[in-house]
Each structure stands twice: as structure tokens, then as C-alpha cells.
Enzyme design. Structure first.
Site, PDB file in Angstrom:
ATOM      1  N   THR A 180      -3.181   5.545  -4.089  1.00  0.00           N
ATOM      2  CA  THR A 180      -2.076   6.358  -3.581  1.00  0.00           C
ATOM      3  C   THR A 180      -0.802   6.175  -4.410  1.00  0.00           C
ATOM      4  OG1 THR A 180      -1.593   4.605  -1.988  1.00  0.00           O
ATOM      5  CG2 THR A 180      -2.938   6.409  -1.221  1.00  0.00           C
ATOM      6  N   THR A 181      -0.554   4.934  -4.835  1.00  0.00           N
ATOM      7  CA  THR A 181       0.649   4.694  -5.635  1.00  0.00           C
ATOM      8  C   THR A 181       0.540   5.431  -6.963  1.00  0.00           C
ATOM      9  OG1 THR A 181       0.534   2.485  -4.684  1.00  0.00           O
ATOM     10  CG2 THR A 181       2.172   2.842  -6.381  1.00  0.00           C
TER      11      THR A 181
ATOM     12  N   ASP B 249       0.823  -1.191   0.000  1.00  0.00           N
ATOM     13  CA  ASP B 249       0.000   0.000   0.000  1.00  0.00           C
ATOM     14  C   ASP B 249       0.867   1.255   0.000  1.00  0.00           C
ATOM     15  OD1 ASP B 249      -2.607   1.170   0.247  1.00  0.00           O
ATOM     16  OD2 ASP B 249      -2.038   1.736   2.280  1.00  0.00           O
TER      17      ASP B 249
ATOM     18  N   ASP C 193      -9.318  -0.391   1.104  1.00  0.00           N
ATOM     19  CA  ASP C 193      -9.263   0.086  -0.289  1.00  0.00           C
ATOM     20  C   ASP C 193     -10.582  -0.239  -0.984  1.00  0.00           C
ATOM     21  OD1 ASP C 193      -6.718   0.982   0.055  1.00  0.00           O
ATOM     22  OD2 ASP C 193      -5.743  -0.519  -1.207  1.00  0.00           O
TER      23      ASP C 193
HETATM   24  P1  ADP Z   1      -2.829   2.201  -6.077  1.00  0.00           P
HETATM   25  O1  ADP Z   1      -2.149   2.444  -4.785  1.00  0.00           O
HETATM   26  O2  ADP Z   1      -2.542   3.303  -7.059  1.00  0.00           O
HETATM   27  O3  ADP Z   1      -4.256   1.883  -5.971  1.00  0.00           O
HETATM   28  P2  ADP Z   1      -2.518  -0.550  -6.808  1.00  0.00           P
HETATM   29  O4  ADP Z   1      -1.333  -1.375  -6.500  1.00  0.00           O
HETATM   30  O5  ADP Z   1      -3.765  -0.787  -6.066  1.00  0.00           O
HETATM   31  O6  ADP Z   1      -2.076   0.957  -6.683  1.00  0.00           O
HETATM   32  O7  ADP Z   1      -2.787  -0.715  -8.363  1.00  0.00           O
HETATM   33  C1  ADP Z   1      -3.821  -0.070  -9.021  1.00  0.00           C
HETATM   34  C2  ADP Z   1      -3.705  -0.280 -10.502  1.00  0.00           C
HETATM   35  O8  ADP Z   1      -3.836  -1.665 -10.830  1.00  0.00           O
HETATM   36  C3  ADP Z   1      -4.811   0.443 -11.246  1.00  0.00           C
HETATM   37  O9  ADP Z   1      -4.272   1.122 -12.353  1.00  0.00           O
HETATM   38  C4  ADP Z   1      -5.736  -0.693 -11.671  1.00  0.00           C
HETATM   39  O10 ADP Z   1      -6.445  -0.396 -12.848  1.00  0.00           O
HETATM   40  C5  ADP Z   1      -4.759  -1.805 -11.887  1.00  0.00           C
HETATM   41  N1  ADP Z   1      -5.372  -3.147 -11.837  1.00  0.00           N
HETATM   42  C6  ADP Z   1      -6.086  -3.705 -10.845  1.00  0.00           C
HETATM   43  N2  ADP Z   1      -6.472  -4.965 -11.171  1.00  0.00           N
HETATM   44  C7  ADP Z   1      -5.986  -5.214 -12.415  1.00  0.00           C
HETATM   45  C8  ADP Z   1      -6.018  -6.335 -13.300  1.00  0.00           C
HETATM   46  N3  ADP Z   1      -6.639  -7.446 -12.979  1.00  0.00           N
HETATM   47  N4  ADP Z   1      -5.413  -6.204 -14.492  1.00  0.00           N
HETATM   48  C9  ADP Z   1      -4.773  -5.062 -14.801  1.00  0.00           C
HETATM   49  N5  ADP Z   1      -4.684  -3.991 -14.021  1.00  0.00           N
HETATM   50  C10 ADP Z   1      -5.286  -4.048 -12.835  1.00  0.00           C
HETATM   51 MG    MG Z   2      -5.225   0.301  -5.167  1.00  0.00          MG
END
Ligand code: ADP
Ligand code: MG
Length: 536
Positions: free
Chosen positions: A94-95, A61, A386
Site C-alpha cells: 500500500t505504501t 502499515d 501482509d
Molecule cells: P508496502 O506498504 O509498500 O508494502 P513496506 O514498508 O512493506 O511497504 O516496504 C516494502 C518495500 O520494502 C518493498 O519495496 C520491498 O522490496 C522492500 N524490502 C523488504 N525487505 C527488504 C530488505 N530486507 N532489504 C531491502 N528492501 C526490502
Molecule cells: Mg509491505
């Protein structure tokens, strides 16, 4: 006459000027973005954070990672603020927000190298951000609280790749049910969903309780461990005679006086308990203390009682059961009591909880997370939060977008078109803004071990031919319609991330002078200048 040198600032003030200031700040921002980059997306890696006292957090996270690191560089701290804002405003993304800011600054550096003035860059970025919001509202899709399947998909997208992966369908179900239950005509308060954690059992045993679970045991062994058809009184004053806040002295000189005094005390306690019983309550939750004699009387009457219940729990129990919190025993009547099917004490390993469950139409409820170890439970809690954040903000705005980089690619494509309509050098900044957005899908690909350039090319060509929902599906590593693959996110993640990333990158770009006084306790000057700093 000797001439006194003019002194503007004390000697220990450090200063970085012009390009040095800019480059140093950009370098720091990039460092922060690089730290979280590898965690992005479902295939992102986790980080292990060890505190000075040896506590360990394993997480994926963004905001947790940045919060736990003691970051000192002033520009880097501004980056951390982006993550915090994103966390409070949306609860997810957040990322993404931090990476976007890092990339905007990195790309700005390329323009600075081409001798483009920072004000031109910031103007271009501002234009691009405004245009992005416009485009986003155009490509967003509408949803309503009835679209339960879509809401579940949103929760699952938020949790994909986190510790919750194995049970994410079950969690998504819990999240959507919980949010729907507390939804009060569009007013949704995350605080009405209590998250309680219990070690032991597997994560699969996590459950949604139609009521409140809190970590208190019944006051005495002689009380019933379970009360059915509970009638609950919530009391926020002590059921004791002594007022701990007032120091009283009584002089007693004869045994009769002592006896009389004790009798008087007993009588008052009996009176209190009688009033509680008269109201018809069979469960008492008291925010303050309960006298030993009162405990005894409650036990005798088969009443379940807990003392020193946290205010936040009292309020939640009130919302869940319909009980009113009373501050005066004379106010306590049957009307003020709440109801629940069952109130009971349950032991999980070492921990003892009181469950208030089976509330009809509760306006506050509990997600009880279970898991083998504290680290696992904590990471699941972050994932569930989340999911909750994303479902709540999707419902609030009623707007969602495709994930998997689809929305970023579409935005980039349209921003480039928009850039062509601009004259002047702002066009170049808009172009760099667009390519910063593409950093999200390329990183998603890279973190999954795919070739980012190949993926980006494929994505771009699909979007050029009108497939606006084409993104990377990291379930099967294909570029395809991600809406069909059920990868969906709330619009607010993107609008908020773009807004705060733009604001902070503009703020950092406008700085051409860093003046840091090195007070003994606050080492605020950028430490660890990168090698070669100031050589250009
Ligand atoms: P953040 O802290 O930004 O939420 P995450 O590690 O949760 O970072 O990643 C979010 C990203 O992962 C988003 O761009 C989302 O669209 C993408 N994502 C989530 N599930 C999938 C999936 N199954 N295939 C491709 N991208 C995905
Ligand atoms: Mg996320």
C-alpha cells in the site's frame, strides 16, 4: 426594466480553475505520499495514531495510517482509495502504491512548468504503464506450490521491519503451512484462515491450530472441559421451546394446567436432546440459544456445548471438521457430524476460548496470535496478513519479482530505452514515469540512513551492466543480487501498484476545474491551500 444578473451556481460554491485546480490537487496528493513515505521498507519508521477517543494504534502499515486519518481533501481522498484498492487486491504494497502516485504527480508538475499540456503527460504515462506491464511479465520468475522455501522468503520479505520481525521465521513457516493446507487446487480463500488473538505469553507462542479457535466457553461448569475424539454437531436453530420471534400468551388458571404445561415443555426439550444424543454427537455448537434444561441434560450426558456461536465460526468449523450445519434436528444423523481429535476449553488470562483441534485435513484453520499487549498483537496481525496476502497472490499467479528496489530500477532502465523510441513530447513523460519508479529504491535507502544518490548510482550502473536482480539489501546495506539475499515479492504487488497509481494520477491531472458546494456538513473544498497558491 431592471436586468436580472444571471446566476449559474449558488454563491457558496467555491471554484478552483485551471492551473490552480491542478496545483492544489497535486499538492494534496504529494502531502499524502509524504505522510507514508517514512514508513517504507524494513527500516521505515512507525506512526502513532491517536483517535478522538484516545485509542492508540502504532503501525507501519500504509493503508492503516491513511484509513485512520480523517482526510478531507478530495484529491487526497483519491490517493487513500489507491491504498484501499491495493489492500483488497493484494493485501500488501500500500505504501508503494501511494508513493508512486504521489511521485508521478510531482514529476508531472515539472512538465506542466515546462508548458507541456496535461493530455500529453497523461498519454505518456499511459504508454509507460502499459510498457511496464509488458516488461514486468518478462522479468518475473515462476514459482509453484512446491517451492516452499521461496514462499517462506516471500512471507518474510513482507514482514521484515514490522512488529513481527523477531519471530518472522516462525511466522513465515505458519503462513506457508496454513496457505498450503487450505489451497484447494489453486483456489485459495483468505477467509479460510481465521486469525484469533490472545493477550498474554510472548509473540513466540503464536501457533497454527489445525482447527478453529473461538472465544466462547462451555455452557455449564458440569460439562467436560475436554472431549477427545470429538463428534461435532453444528446446529443453527435454537434448542429452546420459546420462539423469541413470536410473542405468545398462554392463559393458565389451575395448578394442574401449569404443571401439565411445564411437563409438556420438558418433554419437548428431552426429545430434542435425545435426537442429538442419538446422532452420536459429544460436542454441540449452536448458533442460537440453548435452554437451561437442555444444558442440564447435555451436562449429564457429558456433552460439551456452546451457544450463540458466530455464523462465521460455524462455517469455519464446518470446513475444518467436515460437519454439516443442520437446520432441523430430524436431519441430524451420524453423517452430519464433524470430527476433531480434541475439543477443549482453555483459559488465557482473562479470556476463555474453545479449541477445536487436531482435525485431519482441515479446509479452514486458525492462526492464534499471542503477544504481551493489544497494540503489539494488532501490529503483528497486520504483518501476518501482509505475509498471507503475499504468499496467496504469489501462488495464484505463480509469478514473483526481486524486491529491494531491483524491479523498479530495471523497469526504469527499460522504460527509458522505450522512451527513446518515441517521438514527440510523450518521451518526456515516459522519462518522468521512469524516475518516479526510482523513488522506491531511493526512499528505501533514505529510510535506512543511506545516501540515496550514491545507492541509486550504484544500482543503475549494475543494471546497465546486466545485473537485473541487483537491489538494496537492507540486511547488510549493500547493493547486490537480492534474489540471493532472499528478498522476494509477488509480481502482483508491482502490477497493481503501477496500475492504480497511473490511473489516479491521470485522473487528477485531467481535472482543471474543482467545483465544491459547501454544504454545511461536508467541507469538501480543499482546505488549507498551500501558501503562494494561485500566485503564478
Ligand atoms: P508496502 O506498504 O509498500 O508494502 P513496506 O514498508 O512493506 O511497504 O516496504 C516494502 C518495500 O520494502 C518493498 O519495496 C520491498 O522490496 C522492500 N524490502 C523488504 N525487505 C527488504 C530488505 N530486507 N532489504 C531491502 N528492501 C526490502
Ligand atoms: Mg509491505
Amino acid at each position: 426594466m431592471t436586468e436580472k444578473p444571471m446566476v449559474l451556481m449558488p454563491e457558496d460554491v467555491q471554484r478552483l480553475l485551471g492551473k490552480d485546480a491542478q496545483r492544489n490537487n497535486i499538492w494534496a496528493a504529494k502531502m499524502v505520499s509524504d505522510i507514508v513515505k517514512t514508513t517504507l521498507g524494513p527500516k521505515g519508521m512507525d506512526k502513532m495514531l491517536v483517535s478522538p477517543t484516545g485509542d492508540i494504534i502504532v503501525t507501519n502499515d500504509g493503508v492503516t495510517i491513511l484509513n485512520e486519518m480523517s482526510i478531507e481533501h478530495p484529491a487526497a481522498k483519491m490517493m487513500v482509495e489507491i491504498a484501499k484498492t491495493q489492500e483488497t487486491e493484494v493485501g500488501d504494497g500500500t505504501t508503494t502504491a501511494v508513493m508512486l502516485a504521489g511521485k508521478l504527480l510531482e514529476n508531472a508538475e515539472r512538465l506542466l512548468d515546462k508548458k507541456i499540456h496535461p493530455t500529453v503527460i497523461t498519454k505518456g504515462y499511459r504508454l509507460a504503464a502499459e510498457k511496464s506491464q509488458e516488461i514486468l511479465s518478462e522479468i518475473a520468475l515462476k514459482i509453484t506450490p512446491k517451492d516452499e522455501d521461496v514462499l517462506k522468503q516471500i512471507a518474510m520479505t513482507a514482514m521484515t521491519g514490522k512488529g513481527a520481525e523477531d519471530a518472522k521465521e516462525k511466522f513465515a513457516d505458519i503462513i506457508v503451512k496454513a496457505v498450503k493446507q487450505i489451497n484447494d487446487d489453486g483456489k485459495i480463500d483468505l477467509n479460510d484462515i481465521k486469525i484469533e488473538k490472545s493477550k498474554g505469553d510472548g509473540i513466540d507462542d503464536t501457533e497454527l491450530i489445525a482447527g478453529i479457535v473461538f472465544d466462547k466457553e462451555k455452557l455449564s461448569h458440569d460439562m467436560p472441559s475436554q472431549v477427545r475424539n470429538a463428534r461435532i454437531a453444528l446446529i443453527d436453530f435454537p434448542l429452546e421451546i420459546k420462539n423469541p420471534e413470536i410473542d405468545t400468551k398462554i392463559s393458565i388458571s389451575t395448578p394442574e394446567q401449569l404443571h401439565g404445561f411445564l411437563m409438556q415443555e420438558e418433554k419437548e426439550i428431552k426429545n430434542m436432546v435425545e435426537k442429538v444424543k442419538l446422532s452420536g454427537a459429544n460436542v454441540i455448537f449452536c448458533q442460537k440459544g440453548i435452554d437451561d434444561f437442555a444444558q442440564y441434560l447435555f451436562s449429564k450426558s457429558r456433552i460439551y456445548a456452546c451457544r450463540r456461536v458466530a455464523r462465521s465460526d460455524m462455517e469455519k468449523i464446518s470446513k475444518a471438521t467436515g460437519a454439516k450445519i443442520v437446520s432441523n434436528l430430524n436431519e441430524l444423523t451420524g453423517m452430519e457430524l464433524g470430527s476433531a481429535e480434541i475439543v477443549e476449553e482453555i483459559k488465557h488470562g482473562e479470556e476463555i476460548f474453545t479449541y477445536v483441534r487436531g482435525c485431519s485435513n482441515p479446509k479452514a484453520l486458525t492462526i492464534l496470535i499471542k503477544g504481551g499487549t493489544g497494540h503489539v498483537i494488532d501490529e503483528i496481525e497486520r504483518a501476518i496478513k501482509d505475509g498471507l496476502g503475499d504468499v496467496i497472490c504469489s501462488l495464484k499467479s505463480g509469478l514473483v519479482v526481486p524486491g529491494g528496489g531491483a524491479v523498479e530500477i530495471e523497469l526504469a532502465r527499460r522504460l527509458r530505452e522505450f522512451g527513446h523510441s518515441l517521438s514527440g513530447r510523450e518521451q518526456l513523460a515516459v522519462e518522468e514515469f521512469a524516475s518516479a519508479l526510482e523513488f522506491i529504491p531511493t526512499t528505501l535507502a533514505e529510510n535506512a540512513g543511506l545516501d540515496p544518490i550514491e545507492i541509486l548510482t550504484e544500482l543503475k550502473s549494475k543494471h546497465d551492466s546486466g545485473e537485473r536482480n541487483a537491489g538494496i539489501n537492507l540486511f547488510n546495506n549493500k547493493v547486490e543480487n537480492v534474489l540471493q539475499a532472499k528478498i522476494i515479492e509477488p509480481l502482483k504487488i508491482k502490477t497493481q501498484a503501477i496500475n492504480s497509481a497511473t490511473d489516479v494520477s491521470i485522473m487528477i491531472l485531467r481535472i482543471d476545474d474543482v467545483i465544491a458546494s459547501s454544504g454545511k456538513s461536508s467541507p469538501s473544498m480543499p482546505r488549507g491551500m498551500p501558501p503562494g497558491m494561485g500566485e503564478y
